[in-house]
Design an enzyme around this catalytic site. Sequence first.
Site, PDB file in Angstrom:
ATOM      1  N   LYS A 196       0.705  -1.110   0.095  1.00  0.00           N
ATOM      2  CA  LYS A 196       0.057  -0.059  -0.104  1.00  0.00           C
ATOM      3  C   LYS A 196       0.972   1.228  -0.042  1.00  0.00           C
ATOM      4  CE  LYS A 196      -3.836   2.371   2.552  1.00  0.00           C
ATOM      5  NZ  LYS A 196      -4.915   2.220   3.618  1.00  0.00           N
ATOM      6  N   ARG A 206     -10.515   9.987   1.445  1.00  0.00           N
ATOM      7  CA  ARG A 206     -10.742  10.619   2.780  1.00  0.00           C
ATOM      8  C   ARG A 206     -11.767  11.594   3.114  1.00  0.00           C
ATOM      9  NH1 ARG A 206      -3.975  11.785   2.746  1.00  0.00           N
ATOM     10  NH2 ARG A 206      -3.405   9.462   2.981  1.00  0.00           N
ATOM     11  N   ARG A 217       1.360   9.535   5.860  1.00  0.00           N
ATOM     12  CA  ARG A 217       1.624   8.329   6.225  1.00  0.00           C
ATOM     13  C   ARG A 217       2.739   7.667   5.950  1.00  0.00           C
ATOM     14  NH1 ARG A 217      -4.980   7.267   5.027  1.00  0.00           N
ATOM     15  NH2 ARG A 217      -5.593   8.181   7.227  1.00  0.00           N
ATOM     16  N   GLU A 233       7.607  -7.141   1.392  1.00  0.00           N
ATOM     17  CA  GLU A 233       6.222  -7.078   2.125  1.00  0.00           C
ATOM     18  C   GLU A 233       5.312  -8.225   1.943  1.00  0.00           C
ATOM     19  OE1 GLU A 233       5.342  -5.123   4.600  1.00  0.00           O
ATOM     20  OE2 GLU A 233       6.263  -3.096   4.217  1.00  0.00           O
ATOM     21  N   LYS A 248      -2.010  -1.472  -3.669  1.00  0.00           N
ATOM     22  CA  LYS A 248      -2.959  -0.524  -3.761  1.00  0.00           C
ATOM     23  C   LYS A 248      -1.958   0.790  -3.798  1.00  0.00           C
ATOM     24  CE  LYS A 248      -6.417   1.761  -0.737  1.00  0.00           C
ATOM     25  NZ  LYS A 248      -7.322   1.651   0.442  1.00  0.00           N
ATOM     26  N   SER A 274      -9.831   5.730  -5.045  1.00  0.00           N
ATOM     27  CA  SER A 274     -10.773   6.976  -5.333  1.00  0.00           C
ATOM     28  C   SER A 274      -9.900   7.607  -6.234  1.00  0.00           C
ATOM     29  CB  SER A 274     -11.016   7.559  -3.944  1.00  0.00           C
ATOM     30  OG  SER A 274      -9.846   7.831  -3.245  1.00  0.00           O
ATOM     31  N   TYR A 313     -14.841   0.881  -7.552  1.00  0.00           N
ATOM     32  CA  TYR A 313     -16.120   1.543  -7.441  1.00  0.00           C
ATOM     33  C   TYR A 313     -17.069   1.442  -8.535  1.00  0.00           C
ATOM     34  CZ  TYR A 313     -13.510   3.348  -3.584  1.00  0.00           C
ATOM     35  OH  TYR A 313     -12.710   3.692  -2.421  1.00  0.00           O
TER      36      TYR A 313
END
Length: 327
Positions: A196, A206, A217, A233, A248, A274, A313
């Site tokens: 990610k 958000r 982050r 990972e 992602k 998004s 989506y």
Amino acid sequence: MFPAHRPRRLRTTPAMRRLVSETTVEPRQLVLPMFVKEGARQPTEIKSMPGVHQHTRESLRKAAVEAVQAGVGGIMLFGVPAERDAVGSGATDPDGILNAALADLRAELGDSTVLMSDCCLDEFTDHGHCGVLTPDGAVDNDATLEVYGEMAVAQARAGAHVVGPSGMMDGQIGFIRTALDEAGFTDTGILAYSAKYASALYGPFRDAVESQLSGDRKTYQQDPANAREALREATLDLAEGADMVMVKPALPYLDVIKDVAALSTVPVAAYQISGEYAMVEAAARNGWIDRERTVLETLTSIRRAGAAVVLTYWAVEAAGWLGARDR
């Protein structure tokens, strides 16, 4: 001097192109992310994500049933609480919005779809980070794992078939697997957000979850410049018991999807996030691109890169378009 090889022969008609098509997109491979807001009286469209809504518990059930009827493979649920605190206590509350809505959907849908849940604290904390903080404001990895374990068990108890830890804490998959197994949820799967990235494309999301984040982050999400790190990972998550691994965002990281798919022994997912959605919608509304063709092209590219599952989506709309093509 004339060409002996004419690849165009295999492109001459729609039937010919369909016959030799190498990559397919099917509704069963698509997962619909959905948002449910505590206390909402009516579904509200998210301004930066036209066509996507914050649902009430009632409208969520209705929309989820429609998604299943359209043939999508699964639903990924996110909660938007009315109140937040420093430790994200609403995430582990059996009566919290996410767990209550999961129970609604499991009661409504049973095993007719794969019900997934976001196992992360960012929607529930008043600081917007994906974990609990130390006194100096850093994200405390190991203290966060304790909460993730409780959260995963609460979600499994509410009815989730799969939990999706998205916080990028070290050791989160192994810790959650142990917590689920010890609580008797040995059949509950884990979709690991293995790679990610700290992307600029999360902005509309958000808005959707009314994030309280100030800052970034980057201390726990991956550097967009790094690809080998994603393989490390994913390898760690596989060793810790991940049932699926995910990359992602999707479109800016097709190379990473391909590399992860090459090493993975479990299905690989990708999240078309998004910002990817918002860019296509904005261009289509301005008449700059053909919306349906563009959406299906992006989904095909993600599948071609190696994703067995795509969170998008557009899942319900795309399922309708794909079904129409098959008839």
